[in-house]
Design a protein around this motif. Structure first.
Motif, short mmCIF file in Angstrom:
data_model
loop_
_atom_site.label_atom_id
_atom_site.label_comp_id
_atom_site.label_asym_id
_atom_site.label_seq_id
_atom_site.Cartn_x
_atom_site.Cartn_y
_atom_site.Cartn_z
N ALA A 1 0.06 -39.54 -14.63
CA ALA A 1 0.44 -38.38 -15.43
C ALA A 1 1.92 -38.07 -15.27
CB ALA A 1 -0.40 -37.17 -15.02
N LEU A 2 2.43 -38.21 -14.05
CA LEU A 2 3.85 -37.97 -13.81
C LEU A 2 4.71 -38.99 -14.57
CD1 LEU A 2 5.93 -36.27 -12.26
CD2 LEU A 2 5.73 -37.89 -10.36
N ALA A 3 4.24 -40.23 -14.64
CA ALA A 3 4.97 -41.25 -15.39
C ALA A 3 4.97 -40.93 -16.88
CB ALA A 3 4.35 -42.62 -15.13
N LEU A 4 3.83 -40.46 -17.42
CA LEU A 4 3.77 -40.09 -18.83
C LEU A 4 4.73 -38.95 -19.14
CD1 LEU A 4 -0.09 -40.23 -19.53
CD2 LEU A 4 1.65 -41.84 -20.31
N ALA A 5 4.94 -38.09 -18.17
CA ALA A 5 5.86 -36.96 -18.37
C ALA A 5 7.31 -37.35 -18.10
CB ALA A 5 5.46 -35.81 -17.46
N GLY A 6 7.59 -38.62 -18.00
CA GLY A 6 8.97 -39.08 -17.83
C GLY A 6 9.50 -38.98 -16.43
N GLY A 7 8.61 -38.75 -15.45
CA GLY A 7 9.06 -38.64 -14.07
C GLY A 7 9.53 -37.24 -13.73
N ASN A 8 9.78 -37.00 -12.47
CA ASN A 8 10.22 -35.68 -12.02
C ASN A 8 11.71 -35.49 -12.22
OD1 ASN A 8 9.96 -37.65 -9.54
ND2 ASN A 8 11.63 -36.22 -9.03
N ASP B 1 -7.00 -30.53 -16.59
CA ASP B 1 -6.22 -30.24 -15.38
C ASP B 1 -4.77 -29.95 -15.74
OD1 ASP B 1 -8.30 -30.45 -13.66
OD2 ASP B 1 -7.68 -32.34 -12.75
N ILE B 2 -4.12 -29.15 -14.90
CA ILE B 2 -2.69 -28.86 -15.06
C ILE B 2 -1.98 -29.32 -13.79
CG2 ILE B 2 -0.93 -27.10 -15.41
CD1 ILE B 2 -3.10 -25.36 -16.71
N LEU B 3 -1.09 -30.27 -13.93
CA LEU B 3 -0.28 -30.74 -12.81
C LEU B 3 1.06 -30.00 -12.86
CD1 LEU B 3 0.32 -32.64 -10.45
CD2 LEU B 3 1.07 -34.35 -12.12
N PHE B 4 1.28 -29.16 -11.85
CA PHE B 4 2.49 -28.34 -11.81
C PHE B 4 3.43 -28.89 -10.73
CE2 PHE B 4 4.52 -24.50 -9.78
CZ PHE B 4 5.53 -24.39 -10.73
N ILE B 5 4.65 -29.26 -11.15
CA ILE B 5 5.68 -29.75 -10.24
C ILE B 5 6.75 -28.66 -10.14
CG2 ILE B 5 7.32 -31.59 -9.73
CD1 ILE B 5 4.46 -32.57 -9.84
N PRO B 6 6.80 -27.94 -9.03
CA PRO B 6 7.77 -26.83 -8.93
C PRO B 6 9.18 -27.35 -8.64
CG PRO B 6 6.55 -27.01 -6.89
CD PRO B 6 5.96 -28.05 -7.83
N VAL C 1 1.13 -31.57 -17.87
CA VAL C 1 2.12 -31.76 -16.81
C VAL C 1 3.29 -30.82 -17.11
CG1 VAL C 1 3.54 -33.39 -15.53
CG2 VAL C 1 1.43 -34.18 -16.62
N ILE C 2 3.55 -29.88 -16.23
CA ILE C 2 4.58 -28.88 -16.48
C ILE C 2 5.45 -28.74 -15.23
CG2 ILE C 2 3.13 -27.62 -18.10
CD1 ILE C 2 2.68 -25.53 -15.91
N GLY C 3 6.51 -27.98 -15.38
CA GLY C 3 7.41 -27.74 -14.26
C GLY C 3 8.65 -28.61 -14.34
N ASN C 4 9.09 -29.09 -13.21
CA ASN C 4 10.33 -29.87 -13.12
C ASN C 4 10.06 -31.35 -13.40
OD1 ASN C 4 13.05 -28.48 -11.66
ND2 ASN C 4 11.17 -27.27 -11.66
N ASN D 1 10.64 -34.39 -16.73
CA ASN D 1 11.55 -34.66 -17.86
C ASN D 1 10.91 -34.39 -19.22
OD1 ASN D 1 13.82 -35.54 -16.30
ND2 ASN D 1 12.73 -37.46 -15.90
N LYS D 2 9.59 -34.60 -19.35
CA LYS D 2 8.92 -34.39 -20.63
C LYS D 2 7.62 -33.63 -20.41
CE LYS D 2 8.68 -38.65 -21.92
NZ LYS D 2 8.38 -39.85 -22.78
N PRO D 3 7.70 -32.31 -20.16
CA PRO D 3 6.47 -31.54 -19.96
C PRO D 3 5.64 -31.51 -21.23
CG PRO D 3 8.36 -30.08 -20.18
CD PRO D 3 8.91 -31.47 -20.10
#
Length: 326
Positions: free
Chosen positions: A243-250, A294-299, A221-224, A226-228
């Protein structure tokens, strides 16, 4: 004075009779098996430990085992020996000594007898200690903290052996394969956090078994956010929102309606699949199940270029922030 003397004699005779009667009662009374507490253990517990110790002594030395041989009072007679394929150890000054198939106590007596027969010592006191059981061990491999070969000294189950190996690593899958000696097809066990289902995922482990703990699939999980980073999938099941929750949210400036999933296609190339996390959060679109790697990219929403990165740029960013938790 005479009366006093007679009274004393009468008292002495009475005490003697009473003592005899009490002794007879004590001798004929049945003994009670009440446990006696020794420290924090009762005699029953101590007897169980003693029985376990006796059971351990029934184990026999096997080919490949590592033995420590020492002799009381002799500093030079202290070394480790690996049992050869022929079942022997090369023990100075005797040379080759057959130990395979013997218990440690039998090996001690055999070595002592040979030392006396050879005229090396009069009354040797030899100690043989099993430092590593190979033929009676279990191989634990993969995502455990301390992989290796562990002796199976008593009846054990899967969770016992995993605990002995230090437990699972954060990257471990919940799917574990157990291969029995002499079999090519492993049995697959799925660990469950449900106590009622734990018994079904805790099979007995036998001597010579191999336990393999697979690595869980990773999703980046990368991009914008909190924890990529890279996050392991539980049972290879993880959705976009999880996955977004594991990354600390957007992050506040994230463009959730222009997210992308970079996934490996059939030909091996990577392709970007546009998704709208905003619509998934609103319940308008169904949450998407991710696949391993997979790579989840949040721009970000600061500019058009930031929201339309190429697949190559996303891959480079994923490599830069990938976190393997060890």
């Amino acid at each position: 004075m005479l009366n006093t003397y007679k009274s004393a004699c009468l008292i002495l005779m009475t005490l003697t009779l009473v003592h005899g009667a009490l002794s007879a009662q004590i001798a004929s009374a049945p003994l009670k098996a009440d446990p006696i507490t020794v420290g924090s253990k009762t005699t029953n517990g101590l007897l169980q430990e003693a029985a376990s110790a006796v059971k351990l002594q029934d184990l026999h030395i096997g080919i490949g085992d590592l033995l420590q041989v020492t002799m009381f009072g002799t500093q030079d007679f202290n070394a480790d020996f690996r049992v050869s394929s022929s079942g022997d150890i090369s023990l100075p000054p005797l040379g080759l000594v057959r130990v395979a198939g013997l218990s440690t106590s039998e090996a001690e007596k055999s070595i002592e007898h040979q030392l006396v027969e050879g005229g090396f010592y009069r009354e040797p006191r030899v100690s043989v200690f099993e430092k590593e059981y190979v033929t009676q061990g279990v191989s634990i491999l993969g995502e455990v903290k301390n992989p290796g070969v562990y002796p199976l000294l008593a009846d054990r189950h899967l969770l016992d052996l995993l605990s002995q190996a230090g437990g699972l690593t954060p990257n471990a899958s919940k799917t574990i394969s157990v291969t029995h000696a002499g079999q090519n097809t492993p049995s697959v066990v799925t660990l469950s956090p449900d106590p009622e289902l734990a018994a079904t995922s805790n099979p007995a482990i036998l001597t010579g078994d191999t336990i393999m703990v697979a690595t869980a699939g990773l999703v980046y999980v990368i991009g914008n956010v909190n924890k990529p980073g890279g996050y392991p999938m539980t049972d290879n099941q993880l959705t976009v929102l999880q996955a977004l929750a594991l990354a600390g949210g957007n992050a506040p400036m994230a463009a959730l309606d222009r997210a992308q999933i970079v996934r490996q296609a059939k030909g091996g190339a990577r392709e970007a699949v546009p998704i709208s996390v905003k619509r998934i959060l609103a319940g308008r679109n169904k949450d998407i199940r991710l696949q391993p790697q997979d790579i989840l990219f949040i721009p970000g929403s600061t500019g058009k270029n930031a929201a339309t990165r190429s697949v190559e740029a996303i891959l480079q960013a994923a490599v830069g922030v990938a976190i393997y938790r060890r």
